[in-house]
Design a protein around this motif. Structure first.
Motif, mmCIF file in Angstrom:
data_model
loop_
_atom_site.group_PDB
_atom_site.id
_atom_site.type_symbol
_atom_site.label_atom_id
_atom_site.label_comp_id
_atom_site.label_asym_id
_atom_site.label_seq_id
_atom_site.Cartn_x
_atom_site.Cartn_y
_atom_site.Cartn_z
ATOM 1 N N LEU A 53 0.821 -1.211 0.000
ATOM 2 C CA LEU A 53 0.000 0.000 0.000
ATOM 3 C C LEU A 53 0.858 1.266 0.000
ATOM 4 N N ALA A 54 1.921 1.271 0.801
ATOM 5 C CA ALA A 54 2.787 2.451 0.864
ATOM 6 C C ALA A 54 3.429 2.731 -0.493
ATOM 7 N N GLU A 55 3.780 1.673 -1.215
ATOM 8 C CA GLU A 55 4.397 1.852 -2.535
ATOM 9 C C GLU A 55 3.377 2.386 -3.541
ATOM 10 N N MET A 56 2.107 2.026 -3.357
ATOM 11 C CA MET A 56 1.064 2.579 -4.228
ATOM 12 C C MET A 56 1.026 4.099 -4.125
ATOM 13 N N LEU A 57 1.133 4.596 -2.903
ATOM 14 C CA LEU A 57 1.131 6.044 -2.706
ATOM 15 C C LEU A 57 2.357 6.682 -3.350
ATOM 16 N N GLU A 58 3.491 6.003 -3.289
ATOM 17 C CA GLU A 58 4.699 6.510 -3.950
ATOM 18 C C GLU A 58 4.511 6.534 -5.460
ATOM 19 N N ALA A 59 3.832 5.511 -5.992
ATOM 20 C CA ALA A 59 3.578 5.449 -7.430
ATOM 21 C C ALA A 59 2.653 6.580 -7.871
ATOM 22 N N VAL A 60 1.629 6.865 -7.065
ATOM 23 C CA VAL A 60 0.707 7.952 -7.380
ATOM 24 C C VAL A 60 1.449 9.293 -7.368
ATOM 25 N N GLU A 61 2.310 9.482 -6.380
ATOM 26 C CA GLU A 61 3.096 10.714 -6.301
ATOM 27 C C GLU A 61 4.025 10.831 -7.505
ATOM 28 N N ALA A 62 4.593 9.700 -7.942
ATOM 29 C CA ALA A 62 5.464 9.721 -9.120
ATOM 30 C C ALA A 62 4.672 10.112 -10.366
ATOM 31 N N MET A 63 3.445 9.632 -10.486
ATOM 32 C CA MET A 63 2.595 10.033 -11.618
ATOM 33 C C MET A 63 2.381 11.546 -11.616
ATOM 34 N N ARG A 64 2.162 12.087 -10.419
ATOM 35 C CA ARG A 64 1.933 13.529 -10.308
ATOM 36 C C ARG A 64 3.178 14.306 -10.730
ATOM 37 N N VAL A 65 4.327 13.863 -10.250
ATOM 38 C CA VAL A 65 5.588 14.544 -10.568
ATOM 39 C C VAL A 65 5.881 14.458 -12.066
ATOM 40 N N HIS A 66 5.674 13.268 -12.636
ATOM 41 C CA HIS A 66 5.972 13.062 -14.063
ATOM 42 C C HIS A 66 4.881 13.604 -14.978
ATOM 43 N N LYS A 67 3.716 13.971 -14.369
ATOM 44 C CA LYS A 67 2.557 14.406 -15.163
ATOM 45 C C LYS A 67 2.129 13.302 -16.133
ATOM 46 N N LEU A 68 2.143 12.072 -15.622
ATOM 47 C CA LEU A 68 1.727 10.899 -16.400
ATOM 48 C C LEU A 68 0.698 10.118 -15.580
ATOM 49 N N LYS A 69 -0.567 10.302 -15.900
ATOM 50 C CA LYS A 69 -1.629 9.611 -15.169
ATOM 51 C C LYS A 69 -1.905 8.263 -15.827
ATOM 52 N N LEU A 70 -1.733 7.184 -15.051
ATOM 53 C CA LEU A 70 -1.935 5.834 -15.564
ATOM 54 C C LEU A 70 -3.268 5.301 -15.034
ATOM 55 N N ASP A 71 -4.319 5.504 -15.820
ATOM 56 C CA ASP A 71 -5.675 5.204 -15.349
ATOM 57 C C ASP A 71 -5.888 3.733 -15.016
ATOM 58 N N LYS A 72 -5.403 2.853 -15.872
ATOM 59 C CA LYS A 72 -5.589 1.417 -15.618
ATOM 60 C C LYS A 72 -4.887 1.006 -14.331
ATOM 61 N N SER A 73 -3.681 1.484 -14.150
ATOM 62 C CA SER A 73 -2.918 1.153 -12.940
ATOM 63 C C SER A 73 -3.592 1.725 -11.697
ATOM 64 N N LEU A 74 -4.115 2.938 -11.801
ATOM 65 C CA LEU A 74 -4.817 3.548 -10.675
ATOM 66 C C LEU A 74 -6.077 2.764 -10.324
ATOM 67 N N MET A 75 -6.760 2.238 -11.334
ATOM 68 C CA MET A 75 -7.944 1.430 -11.072
ATOM 69 C C MET A 75 -7.553 0.119 -10.389
ATOM 70 N N ASP A 76 -6.453 -0.476 -10.820
ATOM 71 C CA ASP A 76 -5.955 -1.700 -10.163
ATOM 72 C C ASP A 76 -5.625 -1.422 -8.698
ATOM 73 N N MET A 77 -4.988 -0.280 -8.452
ATOM 74 C CA MET A 77 -4.658 0.099 -7.076
ATOM 75 C C MET A 77 -5.922 0.320 -6.251
ATOM 76 N N SER A 78 -6.923 0.943 -6.862
ATOM 77 C CA SER A 78 -8.186 1.195 -6.160
ATOM 78 C C SER A 78 -8.832 -0.118 -5.736
ATOM 79 N N ARG A 79 -8.858 -1.068 -6.643
ATOM 80 C CA ARG A 79 -9.448 -2.371 -6.318
ATOM 81 C C ARG A 79 -8.672 -3.050 -5.192
ATOM 82 N N ARG A 80 -7.360 -2.971 -5.275
ATOM 83 C CA ARG A 80 -6.524 -3.608 -4.257
ATOM 84 C C ARG A 80 -6.732 -2.944 -2.896
#
Length: 203
Positions: free
Chosen positions: A101-128
Motif C-alpha cells: 500500500l505504501a508503494e502505491m502512494l509513492e507510485a501515485v506521487e510519481a505520476m503527479r511529478v511526471h505528469k503521467l496519469k496511468l488510469d488502468k494502474s490507478l484502477m488496479d490500485m483502487s481495487r486492491r
C-alpha cells in the motif's frame, strides 16, 4: 578518466542481455548516475527491453525513484523515456499482491511529478485498496465482537480499566484507512475518478 572508463563498462553491461538486477540496483541509486547521460539512456533502454515477467516490479521501481531525483539538464531525456516506461506499466497494470500500500502512494506521487496519469494502474490500485480495506474491516469487526463478549463477562472494575486504555481501533486498521484517504486525495488532485467504491467505504 576513470569515471569515463567505468561509465563505458556499465553502458556495455546494460547493452547486453537485459538484466532485471541491474535495473533494480541502478533504480535504487539513481542519484549517483543522474549526471551521466549515457548511463541514463542505457538504463531506460534496458528497462524497456526487460522480459515481460520482470516489467512490473523493476519498472515501477524505476518510475517511482525517477520522481525522487533532480535531473537537471537530463530532464528532457529522462521524460521522453518515461513516457515509454509508463506505456509498459499501463499495459501490464499492477499485479495483485505485488505492490504494498505504501508503494502505491509513492507510485501515485510519481505520476503527479511526471505528469503521467496511468488510469488502468490507478484502477488496479483502487481495487486492491478496497480489497485490503474490506478484509481489514471484517477482521476488525470480529476482533471488536470478541472484545465485547469479553467485556460482558468482565467485572465493573475491569470494564472501567479497559475503557480508559484508549481507542479500540488497532494501529494496523488505522494505517489502512490512512492509506486510503491519502490515495483518494492524491488521485482526486490528478482528476482520477475511481469507480470501485473507495469513497463510499471511507465515509
Amino acid at each position: 578518466m576513470l569515471f569515463k572508463h567505468l561509465e563505458k563498462q556499465l553502458c556495455n553491461l546494460l547493452a547486453q542481455e537485459p538484466t532485471v538486477n541491474w535495473v533494480v540496483f541502478l533504480a535504487k541509486n539513481l542519484n549517483l548516475i543522474a549526471e551521466s547521460q549515457d548511463i541514463c539512456v542505457s538504463l531506460f533502454n534496458t528497462a524497456v527491453r526487460l522480459p515481460p515477467d520482470h516489467f512490473p516490479s523493476a519498472n515501477w521501481q524505476l518510475f517511482i525513484r525517477t520522481a525522487e531525483v533532480k535531473w537537471g539538464r537530463q530532464q528532457s531525456i529522462v521524460q521522453t523515456r518515461l513516457v515509454r516506461i509508463a506505456e509498459i506499466l499501463e499495459k501490464h497494470g499492477v499485479p495483485p499482491n505485488k505492490m504494498p500500500l505504501a508503494e502505491m502512494l509513492e507510485a501515485v506521487e510519481a505520476m503527479r511529478v511526471h505528469k503521467l496519469k496511468l488510469d488502468k494502474s490507478l484502477m488496479d490500485m483502487s481495487r486492491r485498496l478496497l480489497e485490503v480495506y474490506n478484509k481489514g474491516l471484517k477482521t476488525f469487526e470480529q476482533q471488536q465482537a470478541a472484545k465485547e463478549a469479553q467485556r460482558s463477562d468482565a467485572t465493573d472494575q475491569e470494564k472501567a480499566s479497559t475503557k480508559m486504555s484508549g481507542t479500540d481501533d488497532p494501529k494496523w486498521f488505522l494505517e489502512i484507512q490512512s492509506h486510503m484517504l491519502d490515495f483518494l486525495m492524491k488521485t482526486r488532485q490528478m482528476k482520477f475518478e475511481e469507480r470501485v467504491g473507495l469513497m463510499k467505504a471511507v465515509v
